[in-house]
Write a protein that holds these residues in place. Structure first.
Motif, PDB file in Angstrom:
ATOM      1  N   PRO A  97      29.920  34.063  36.739  1.00 25.84           N
ATOM      2  CA  PRO A  97      30.645  33.280  35.730  1.00 25.84           C
ATOM      3  C   PRO A  97      31.909  34.020  35.271  1.00 25.84           C
ATOM      4  O   PRO A  97      31.870  35.230  35.042  1.00 25.84           O
ATOM      5  N   GLY A  98      33.012  33.281  35.210  1.00 25.24           N
ATOM      6  CA  GLY A  98      34.271  33.854  34.752  1.00 25.24           C
ATOM      7  C   GLY A  98      35.238  34.275  35.838  1.00 25.24           C
ATOM      8  O   GLY A  98      36.329  34.758  35.542  1.00 25.24           O
ATOM      9  N   VAL A  99      34.874  34.075  37.120  1.00 26.49           N
ATOM     10  CA  VAL A  99      35.780  34.499  38.197  1.00 26.49           C
ATOM     11  C   VAL A  99      36.824  33.440  38.560  1.00 26.49           C
ATOM     12  O   VAL A  99      37.782  33.732  39.263  1.00 26.49           O
ATOM     13  N   GLY A 100      36.620  32.201  38.103  1.00 30.40           N
ATOM     14  CA  GLY A 100      37.586  31.146  38.383  1.00 30.40           C
ATOM     15  C   GLY A 100      37.085  30.047  39.307  1.00 30.40           C
ATOM     16  O   GLY A 100      37.883  29.268  39.839  1.00 30.40           O
ATOM     17  N   CYS A 130      36.203  39.041  40.662  1.00 31.02           N
ATOM     18  CA  CYS A 130      37.222  39.325  39.654  1.00 31.02           C
ATOM     19  C   CYS A 130      36.873  40.628  38.931  1.00 31.02           C
ATOM     20  O   CYS A 130      35.697  40.982  38.794  1.00 31.02           O
ATOM     21  N   ASN A 131      37.892  41.284  38.452  1.00 26.62           N
ATOM     22  CA  ASN A 131      37.724  42.528  37.715  1.00 26.62           C
ATOM     23  C   ASN A 131      36.743  42.317  36.558  1.00 26.62           C
ATOM     24  O   ASN A 131      36.897  41.378  35.774  1.00 26.62           O
ATOM     25  N   PRO A 132      35.727  43.169  36.429  1.00 26.21           N
ATOM     26  CA  PRO A 132      34.729  43.019  35.373  1.00 26.21           C
ATOM     27  C   PRO A 132      35.299  42.973  33.949  1.00 26.21           C
ATOM     28  O   PRO A 132      34.741  42.290  33.089  1.00 26.21           O
ATOM     29  N   GLU A 133      36.382  43.668  33.690  1.00 28.81           N
ATOM     30  CA  GLU A 133      36.998  43.631  32.357  1.00 28.81           C
ATOM     31  C   GLU A 133      37.518  42.229  32.028  1.00 28.81           C
ATOM     32  O   GLU A 133      37.397  41.757  30.903  1.00 28.81           O
TER      33      GLU A 133
END
Length: 177
Positions: free
Chosen positions: A9-12, A92-95
């Motif tokens: 979740p959150g990678v696009g 995607c970058n974890p931050e």
């Protein structure tokens, strides 16, 4: 043809899936929304604020759509588990993932679990068949979609291009401390 767009979740995934689907008139199935809307789950995990998917019901739901559609895009972090013909694993970058999930109001435990899943390549490791991995960090959605089109058209396979483990090792040990 089933194309899975998967990743933490959150990678696009949803953004990329919508643009890809709109560009080519391909039906996009948002797995999370379909599971909620059509009650394709066995229970709700209140602690993690998520649904336990009934994969048999979900598979039947997808098959009904496939009878009408030549190509479908499965958008979701479990889409790679739904027998796709081709799997795109977005990373995607974890931050950045942390920021996005916090903005969505995810509980700290769920944020941490998803960051750890990204660092450990969970979606990539679980994927089978034809797989193409893309790092979305700092990239334009149109550029990512163009790369996906090129990969599918040329039946490219690529995995193992992202390794967050060394840089983000501390996230993996947070629950141990």
């Amino acid at each position: 043809m089933r194309i899975a767009i998967t990743g933490t979740p959150g990678v696009g995934k949803t953004t990329v899936s919508k643009v890809l689907g709109n560009k080519f008139g391909i039906k996009v199935i948002d797995i999370t929304e379909a599971v909620k809307k059509h009650k394709l789950y066995t229970e709700k995990d209140e602690e993690m604020d998520s649904y336990v998917i009934d994969f048999e019901k979900l598979e039947n739901f997808i098959k009904e759509i496939e009878e009408k559609e030549k190509v479908i895009i499965l958008d979701g972090h479990v889409s790679h588990l739904l027998n796709p013909d081709y799997t795109i694993v977005l990373r995607c970058n974890p931050e950045i993932i942390k920021e996005r999930l916090e903005k969505r109001g995810y509980k700290p435990k769920k944020v941490l679990e998803n960051i750890q899943a990204e660092i450990l390549d969970v979606c990539l490791c679980e994927s089978k068949g034809k797989i193409y991995e893309i790092d979305t960090t700092g990239r334009d959605v149109e550029d990512i979609v163009s790369e996906i089109i090129e990969a599918i058209k040329n039946k490219k396979e690529r995995k193992g291009i992202v390794d967050w483990t060394e840089k983000y090792f501390d996230y993996l040990t947070l629950e141990i401390r």
